[in-house]
Motif scaffolding. Structure first.
Motif, PDB file in Angstrom:
ATOM      1  N   GLU A  85       0.834  -1.138   0.082  1.00  0.00           N
ATOM      2  CA  GLU A  85       0.123   0.068   0.150  1.00  0.00           C
ATOM      3  C   GLU A  85       0.845   1.257  -0.236  1.00  0.00           C
ATOM      4  N   THR A  86       0.385   2.423  -0.494  1.00  0.00           N
ATOM      5  CA  THR A  86       1.027   3.485  -0.640  1.00  0.00           C
ATOM      6  C   THR A  86       0.986   4.264   0.760  1.00  0.00           C
ATOM      7  N   GLY A 106      13.199  -6.824  -7.241  1.00  0.00           N
ATOM      8  CA  GLY A 106      12.166  -7.010  -8.347  1.00  0.00           C
ATOM      9  C   GLY A 106      10.940  -7.640  -7.774  1.00  0.00           C
ATOM     10  N   LEU A 107      10.785  -7.657  -6.467  1.00  0.00           N
ATOM     11  CA  LEU A 107       9.370  -8.603  -6.127  1.00  0.00           C
ATOM     12  C   LEU A 107       8.513  -7.473  -5.409  1.00  0.00           C
ATOM     13  N   VAL A 108       8.659  -6.210  -5.670  1.00  0.00           N
ATOM     14  CA  VAL A 108       7.716  -5.296  -4.859  1.00  0.00           C
ATOM     15  C   VAL A 108       7.118  -4.476  -5.758  1.00  0.00           C
ATOM     16  N   GLN A 109       5.848  -4.318  -5.676  1.00  0.00           N
ATOM     17  CA  GLN A 109       5.030  -3.611  -6.430  1.00  0.00           C
ATOM     18  C   GLN A 109       4.336  -2.481  -5.590  1.00  0.00           C
ATOM     19  N   VAL A 110       3.823  -1.335  -5.974  1.00  0.00           N
ATOM     20  CA  VAL A 110       3.072  -0.575  -5.190  1.00  0.00           C
ATOM     21  C   VAL A 110       1.559  -0.310  -5.595  1.00  0.00           C
ATOM     22  N   ALA A 111       0.815  -0.356  -4.177  1.00  0.00           N
ATOM     23  CA  ALA A 111      -0.681  -0.272  -4.805  1.00  0.00           C
ATOM     24  C   ALA A 111      -1.311   1.026  -5.065  1.00  0.00           C
ATOM     25  N   GLU A 112      -0.682   1.729  -6.358  1.00  0.00           N
ATOM     26  CA  GLU A 112      -1.193   2.734  -6.601  1.00  0.00           C
ATOM     27  C   GLU A 112      -2.235   2.703  -7.701  1.00  0.00           C
ATOM     28  N   GLN A 113      -3.484   2.845  -7.567  1.00  0.00           N
ATOM     29  CA  GLN A 113      -4.523   2.668  -8.339  1.00  0.00           C
ATOM     30  C   GLN A 113      -5.073   3.872  -8.854  1.00  0.00           C
ATOM     31  N   TYR A 114      -4.675   4.875  -8.815  1.00  0.00           N
ATOM     32  CA  TYR A 114      -5.550   6.179  -9.571  1.00  0.00           C
ATOM     33  C   TYR A 114      -5.695   6.111 -10.928  1.00  0.00           C
TER      34      TYR A 114
END
Length: 348
Positions: A85-86, A106-114
Protein backbone atom coordinates in the motif's frame (compact mmCIF):
# COMPACT_ATOMS: atom_id res chain seq x y z
CA UNK A 1 -5.90 -20.11 -8.76
CA UNK A 2 -3.55 -17.36 -7.55
CA UNK A 3 -3.63 -16.61 -3.84
CA UNK A 4 -2.54 -13.76 -1.62
CA UNK A 5 -2.50 -12.84 2.05
CA UNK A 6 -3.14 -9.39 3.49
CA UNK A 7 -1.03 -7.97 6.29
CA UNK A 8 -3.41 -5.76 8.25
CA UNK A 9 -7.09 -5.74 9.14
CA UNK A 10 -8.26 -2.14 8.73
CA UNK A 11 -10.70 -0.69 6.21
CA UNK A 12 -8.13 -0.88 3.41
CA UNK A 13 -7.26 -4.51 4.11
CA UNK A 14 -10.96 -5.34 4.19
CA UNK A 15 -11.36 -3.87 0.71
CA UNK A 16 -8.69 -6.17 -0.72
CA UNK A 17 -10.19 -9.42 0.58
CA UNK A 18 -13.74 -8.31 -0.19
CA UNK A 19 -12.93 -7.43 -3.81
CA UNK A 20 -10.88 -10.60 -4.26
CA UNK A 21 -14.03 -12.55 -3.38
CA UNK A 22 -15.53 -11.28 -6.63
CA UNK A 23 -12.54 -12.13 -8.83
CA UNK A 24 -12.41 -15.59 -10.39
CA UNK A 25 -8.96 -17.09 -10.26
CA UNK A 26 -7.86 -14.98 -7.27
CA UNK A 27 -8.30 -15.84 -3.60
CA UNK A 28 -7.35 -14.20 -0.31
CA UNK A 29 -6.11 -17.04 1.89
CA UNK A 30 -5.63 -15.08 5.09
CA UNK A 31 -4.86 -11.90 7.00
CA UNK A 32 -1.89 -11.30 9.29
CA UNK A 33 -3.06 -9.39 12.38
CA UNK A 34 -1.51 -8.42 15.70
CA UNK A 35 -4.12 -10.21 17.78
CA UNK A 36 -6.53 -13.06 16.93
CA UNK A 37 -9.99 -11.95 15.82
CA UNK A 38 -12.96 -13.05 13.75
CA UNK A 39 -12.49 -12.15 10.09
CA UNK A 40 -14.06 -13.30 6.81
CA UNK A 41 -10.67 -14.85 5.98
CA UNK A 42 -8.36 -16.98 8.17
CA UNK A 43 -6.38 -14.87 10.67
CA UNK A 44 -2.71 -15.41 11.51
CA UNK A 45 -0.59 -13.61 14.09
CA UNK A 46 2.60 -13.72 12.02
CA UNK A 47 3.63 -13.78 8.40
CA UNK A 48 5.66 -16.94 9.03
CA UNK A 49 2.57 -18.76 10.31
CA UNK A 50 0.53 -17.54 7.35
CA UNK A 51 3.16 -18.68 4.84
CA UNK A 52 3.55 -22.06 6.52
CA UNK A 53 -0.16 -22.83 6.59
CA UNK A 54 -1.74 -20.87 3.72
CA UNK A 55 1.21 -20.64 1.27
CA UNK A 56 0.13 -17.40 -0.48
CA UNK A 57 1.56 -16.59 -3.92
CA UNK A 58 1.99 -12.94 -2.93
CA UNK A 59 1.44 -10.57 -0.02
CA UNK A 60 -0.53 -7.33 0.18
CA UNK A 61 0.50 -4.85 2.88
CA UNK A 62 -2.19 -2.63 4.40
CA UNK A 63 -0.60 -1.41 7.62
CA UNK A 64 0.31 2.04 9.02
CA UNK A 65 3.07 3.90 7.19
CA UNK A 66 5.86 3.22 9.73
CA UNK A 67 5.21 -0.54 9.67
CA UNK A 68 5.15 -0.98 5.89
CA UNK A 69 8.92 -1.20 5.15
CA UNK A 70 9.58 -3.97 7.67
CA UNK A 71 6.66 -6.03 6.35
CA UNK A 72 7.93 -5.61 2.78
CA UNK A 73 11.46 -6.65 3.77
CA UNK A 74 10.22 -9.72 5.66
CA UNK A 75 8.12 -10.87 2.73
CA UNK A 76 10.95 -10.36 0.24
CA UNK A 77 13.34 -12.26 2.50
CA UNK A 78 10.88 -15.16 2.23
CA UNK A 79 10.94 -14.85 -1.55
CA UNK A 80 7.37 -13.56 -1.72
CA UNK A 81 6.22 -10.92 -4.20
CA UNK A 82 4.64 -7.92 -2.49
CA UNK A 83 1.93 -5.42 -3.38
CA UNK A 84 2.58 -2.62 -0.88
CA UNK A 85 0.00 0.00 0.00
CA UNK A 86 0.98 3.61 -0.59
CA UNK A 87 3.40 4.98 0.38
CA UNK A 88 6.01 2.20 0.62
CA UNK A 89 7.93 4.11 3.33
CA UNK A 90 7.08 7.21 5.42
CA UNK A 91 9.97 9.53 4.47
CA UNK A 92 12.86 9.98 2.05
CA UNK A 93 15.36 8.20 4.31
CA UNK A 94 12.93 5.30 4.64
CA UNK A 95 12.46 5.12 0.87
CA UNK A 96 16.22 4.97 0.34
CA UNK A 97 16.69 2.32 3.02
CA UNK A 98 13.85 0.24 1.60
CA UNK A 99 15.28 0.43 -1.90
CA UNK A 100 18.72 -0.57 -0.62
CA UNK A 101 17.14 -3.59 1.10
CA UNK A 102 14.78 -4.88 -1.60
CA UNK A 103 15.06 -2.74 -4.73
CA UNK A 104 17.19 -5.20 -6.67
CA UNK A 105 14.86 -8.09 -5.85
CA UNK A 106 12.24 -6.99 -8.37
CA UNK A 107 9.62 -8.44 -6.03
CA UNK A 108 7.87 -5.24 -4.88
CA UNK A 109 4.95 -3.46 -6.50
CA UNK A 110 3.05 -0.49 -5.08
CA UNK A 111 -0.74 -0.38 -4.79
CA UNK A 112 -1.19 2.91 -6.67
CA UNK A 113 -4.62 2.61 -8.25
CA UNK A 114 -5.57 6.12 -9.37
CA UNK A 115 -4.57 5.75 -13.03
CA UNK A 116 -6.69 2.59 -13.13
CA UNK A 117 -9.92 4.34 -12.15
CA UNK A 118 -12.30 4.33 -15.14
CA UNK A 119 -12.37 8.11 -15.70
CA UNK A 120 -8.61 8.50 -15.34
CA UNK A 121 -7.95 5.40 -17.45
CA UNK A 122 -10.11 6.87 -20.23
CA UNK A 123 -8.32 10.22 -20.01
CA UNK A 124 -4.95 8.49 -20.09
CA UNK A 125 -6.04 6.53 -23.17
CA UNK A 126 -6.99 9.77 -24.94
CA UNK A 127 -3.62 11.30 -24.09
CA UNK A 128 -1.70 8.19 -25.18
CA UNK A 129 -3.59 8.24 -28.48
CA UNK A 130 -2.04 11.63 -29.18
CA UNK A 131 -5.36 13.45 -29.40
CA UNK A 132 -3.91 16.56 -27.75
CA UNK A 133 -0.40 16.08 -29.12
CA UNK A 134 2.52 15.89 -26.71
CA UNK A 135 1.36 16.39 -23.10
CA UNK A 136 3.20 19.30 -21.49
CA UNK A 137 1.34 20.10 -18.27
CA UNK A 138 -1.00 18.26 -15.90
CA UNK A 139 -3.02 20.03 -13.21
CA UNK A 140 -4.66 17.95 -10.48
CA UNK A 141 -7.07 19.14 -7.80
CA UNK A 142 -8.79 16.12 -6.31
CA UNK A 143 -6.45 13.97 -4.26
CA UNK A 144 -3.31 14.38 -2.20
CA UNK A 145 0.42 13.73 -2.17
CA UNK A 146 1.64 10.57 -3.94
CA UNK A 147 -1.72 9.87 -5.61
CA UNK A 148 -1.75 13.30 -7.26
CA UNK A 149 1.92 12.96 -8.22
CA UNK A 150 1.18 9.56 -9.79
CA UNK A 151 -1.54 11.15 -11.93
CA UNK A 152 0.72 14.01 -12.96
CA UNK A 153 3.69 11.78 -13.79
CA UNK A 154 1.58 9.15 -15.49
CA UNK A 155 -0.34 11.54 -17.75
CA UNK A 156 2.84 13.46 -18.60
CA UNK A 157 4.87 10.34 -19.19
CA UNK A 158 7.50 11.78 -16.84
CA UNK A 159 10.21 9.45 -15.62
CA UNK A 160 12.15 9.46 -12.37
CA UNK A 161 14.49 12.38 -12.95
CA UNK A 162 14.96 15.52 -10.84
CA UNK A 163 11.90 17.68 -10.12
CA UNK A 164 11.98 21.32 -9.05
CA UNK A 165 9.14 22.08 -6.63
CA UNK A 166 7.68 25.36 -5.40
CA UNK A 167 4.74 25.34 -3.00
CA UNK A 168 2.62 27.53 -0.78
CA UNK A 169 -0.17 27.04 1.75
CA UNK A 170 -3.17 29.13 2.72
CA UNK A 171 -5.94 28.61 5.25
CA UNK A 172 -9.54 29.73 4.79
CA UNK A 173 -12.95 28.85 6.27
CA UNK A 174 -14.78 25.93 4.66
CA UNK A 175 -17.80 23.87 5.65
CA UNK A 176 -16.87 20.18 5.86
CA UNK A 177 -20.16 18.30 5.36
CA UNK A 178 -18.76 14.81 4.68
CA UNK A 179 -15.91 12.63 5.93
CA UNK A 180 -15.14 8.93 5.48
CA UNK A 181 -17.57 8.28 8.36
CA UNK A 182 -20.46 10.04 6.62
CA UNK A 183 -22.33 13.33 7.10
CA UNK A 184 -20.90 15.54 9.83
CA UNK A 185 -24.14 17.49 10.49
CA UNK A 186 -21.86 20.50 11.09
CA UNK A 187 -22.95 23.61 9.15
CA UNK A 188 -20.18 25.85 10.50
CA UNK A 189 -17.08 26.67 8.43
CA UNK A 190 -13.80 25.44 9.90
CA UNK A 191 -10.22 26.39 8.93
CA UNK A 192 -9.12 24.32 5.92
CA UNK A 193 -5.62 24.41 4.46
CA UNK A 194 -4.97 24.45 0.72
CA UNK A 195 -1.56 23.48 -0.65
CA UNK A 196 -0.68 24.60 -4.17
CA UNK A 197 2.56 23.53 -5.82
CA UNK A 198 4.21 23.75 -9.21
CA UNK A 199 6.38 20.87 -10.37
CA UNK A 200 9.01 21.35 -13.06
CA UNK A 201 10.06 18.04 -14.63
CA UNK A 202 12.28 19.67 -17.27
CA UNK A 203 11.99 19.49 -21.06
CA UNK A 204 8.94 21.78 -20.97
CA UNK A 205 6.90 19.40 -18.78
CA UNK A 206 5.23 20.66 -15.61
CA UNK A 207 2.54 19.90 -13.09
CA UNK A 208 0.25 21.87 -10.80
CA UNK A 209 -0.81 20.33 -7.48
CA UNK A 210 -3.82 21.81 -5.67
CA UNK A 211 -5.27 20.08 -2.63
CA UNK A 212 -7.53 21.24 0.21
CA UNK A 213 -7.93 19.33 3.48
CA UNK A 214 -10.39 16.43 3.10
CA UNK A 215 -10.95 17.21 -0.57
CA UNK A 216 -11.47 13.49 -1.23
CA UNK A 217 -14.77 13.63 0.67
CA UNK A 218 -15.73 17.31 0.62
CA UNK A 219 -18.03 17.80 -2.36
CA UNK A 220 -18.03 21.56 -1.85
CA UNK A 221 -14.79 21.50 -3.82
CA UNK A 222 -14.94 20.38 -7.43
CA UNK A 223 -12.50 17.72 -8.55
CA UNK A 224 -10.49 19.07 -11.47
CA UNK A 225 -8.02 17.55 -13.88
CA UNK A 226 -6.41 19.36 -16.80
CA UNK A 227 -3.94 17.98 -19.33
CA UNK A 228 -2.38 20.52 -21.68
CA UNK A 229 -0.78 19.32 -24.90
CA UNK A 230 0.93 20.71 -27.95
CA UNK A 231 -2.22 20.33 -30.08
CA UNK A 232 -5.04 20.67 -27.57
CA UNK A 233 -6.23 20.29 -24.02
CA UNK A 234 -8.24 17.84 -21.92
CA UNK A 235 -10.30 19.37 -19.13
CA UNK A 236 -12.09 16.87 -16.90
CA UNK A 237 -14.40 15.09 -19.37
CA UNK A 238 -14.02 17.52 -22.25
CA UNK A 239 -11.37 17.77 -24.94
CA UNK A 240 -10.47 20.41 -27.52
CA UNK A 241 -7.94 19.80 -30.26
CA UNK A 242 -6.68 20.92 -33.65
CA UNK A 243 -7.53 18.02 -35.95
CA UNK A 244 -6.44 19.64 -39.23
CA UNK A 245 -5.64 23.16 -40.46
CA UNK A 246 -8.30 25.70 -39.46
CA UNK A 247 -10.35 22.97 -37.74
CA UNK A 248 -10.92 22.92 -33.97
CA UNK A 249 -12.88 19.99 -32.57
CA UNK A 250 -14.50 19.96 -29.15
CA UNK A 251 -15.53 16.54 -27.83
CA UNK A 252 -16.81 14.97 -24.63
CA UNK A 253 -15.86 11.82 -22.78
CA UNK A 254 -19.21 10.10 -22.26
CA UNK A 255 -19.75 7.44 -19.61
CA UNK A 256 -22.46 4.89 -20.18
CA UNK A 257 -23.85 4.16 -16.74
CA UNK A 258 -26.63 1.59 -16.53
CA UNK A 259 -29.41 1.54 -13.96
CA UNK A 260 -30.86 5.01 -14.53
CA UNK A 261 -34.52 5.74 -15.24
CA UNK A 262 -36.03 2.77 -17.13
CA UNK A 263 -32.72 0.97 -17.58
CA UNK A 264 -33.38 -2.23 -15.64
CA UNK A 265 -29.90 -3.74 -16.04
CA UNK A 266 -28.79 -2.55 -12.61
CA UNK A 267 -26.42 0.23 -11.62
CA UNK A 268 -23.06 -0.34 -13.30
CA UNK A 269 -20.35 1.36 -15.32
CA UNK A 270 -20.29 0.11 -18.92
CA UNK A 271 -18.01 2.18 -21.18
CA UNK A 272 -16.44 5.61 -21.55
CA UNK A 273 -16.34 6.82 -25.14
CA UNK A 274 -15.05 9.78 -27.13
CA UNK A 275 -16.63 10.57 -30.50
CA UNK A 276 -17.98 7.03 -30.70
CA UNK A 277 -14.66 5.35 -29.87
CA UNK A 278 -14.46 3.27 -26.70
CA UNK A 279 -11.62 4.54 -24.49
CA UNK A 280 -12.52 2.39 -21.49
CA UNK A 281 -14.66 -0.70 -20.95
CA UNK A 282 -15.44 -1.98 -17.46
CA UNK A 283 -13.71 -5.38 -17.14
CA UNK A 284 -16.05 -6.36 -14.30
CA UNK A 285 -19.62 -5.96 -15.59
CA UNK A 286 -22.34 -7.00 -13.20
CA UNK A 287 -20.28 -6.45 -10.05
CA UNK A 288 -21.90 -3.03 -9.33
CA UNK A 289 -18.52 -1.76 -8.15
CA UNK A 290 -17.50 1.84 -7.57
CA UNK A 291 -14.62 3.33 -9.54
CA UNK A 292 -12.30 2.77 -6.57
CA UNK A 293 -13.31 -0.88 -6.36
CA UNK A 294 -12.87 -1.36 -10.12
CA UNK A 295 -9.38 0.16 -9.88
CA UNK A 296 -8.34 -2.06 -6.98
CA UNK A 297 -9.73 -5.14 -8.72
CA UNK A 298 -7.77 -4.22 -11.85
CA UNK A 299 -4.63 -3.80 -9.77
CA UNK A 300 -5.12 -7.14 -7.98
CA UNK A 301 -5.67 -8.95 -11.27
CA UNK A 302 -2.61 -7.26 -12.80
CA UNK A 303 -0.50 -8.21 -9.79
CA UNK A 304 -1.66 -11.81 -9.95
CA UNK A 305 -0.81 -11.95 -13.67
CA UNK A 306 2.65 -10.50 -12.94
CA UNK A 307 3.22 -13.08 -10.19
CA UNK A 308 2.29 -15.84 -12.65
CA UNK A 309 4.77 -14.41 -15.15
CA UNK A 310 2.12 -13.64 -17.77
CA UNK A 311 2.08 -9.81 -17.55
CA UNK A 312 4.44 -6.91 -16.84
CA UNK A 313 4.88 -5.36 -13.41
CA UNK A 314 1.80 -3.23 -12.64
CA UNK A 315 3.45 -0.44 -10.60
CA UNK A 316 7.08 -1.07 -9.58
CA UNK A 317 8.57 0.11 -6.30
CA UNK A 318 10.72 2.57 -8.27
CA UNK A 319 7.60 4.47 -9.38
CA UNK A 320 5.90 4.33 -6.00
CA UNK A 321 9.08 5.61 -4.34
CA UNK A 322 9.39 8.44 -6.87
CA UNK A 323 5.77 9.51 -6.34
CA UNK A 324 6.27 9.80 -2.61
CA UNK A 325 9.67 11.50 -2.95
CA UNK A 326 8.07 14.27 -5.01
CA UNK A 327 5.11 14.45 -2.59
CA UNK A 328 7.55 14.92 0.29
CA UNK A 329 9.25 17.70 -1.68
CA UNK A 330 5.88 19.45 -2.02
CA UNK A 331 5.42 19.37 1.75
CA UNK A 332 8.99 20.55 2.36
CA UNK A 333 8.65 23.42 -0.11
CA UNK A 334 5.39 24.52 1.51
CA UNK A 335 6.88 24.21 5.02
CA UNK A 336 10.01 26.21 4.22
CA UNK A 337 8.74 28.57 1.49
CA UNK A 338 11.78 27.55 -0.56
CA UNK A 339 12.28 25.81 -3.88
CA UNK A 340 13.10 22.12 -3.39
CA UNK A 341 14.76 20.08 -6.13
CA UNK A 342 14.72 16.31 -5.85
CA UNK A 343 17.84 14.37 -6.82
CA UNK A 344 18.06 11.35 -9.08
CA UNK A 345 17.80 8.48 -6.63
CA UNK A 346 19.04 4.91 -6.82
CA UNK A 347 15.67 3.85 -8.24
CA UNK A 348 15.81 6.51 -10.99
Amino acid sequence: MTSFAVVGAGWRAEMFWRIADGLPGLRCVGAVVRSPRELPVPAFTSLSACVAEAAPDFVVTAVPWPATPSVIVEAVERGLPVLAETPPAPDAAGLRALWAAVGDSGLVQVAEQYLLMPSHAARAAAVRAGLIGTPTQVQVSSTHQYHAVSLIRGLLGAGRGPVRVRATRSTAPLVDPLTRDGWTEDPDPRPATTTIATLDFGDGRSGVYDFTDNQWHNHLRFRRLLVRGSHGELRDDELIRLSQPRTLIRSALVRRQTGYDLDLDGFDTDTITLDGEVLYRNPYPGRRWSDEEIAIATLLDATAAWVRGSAPAPYPLSDGAQDHLVALAIEEAADTDRTVTTAVEAWG
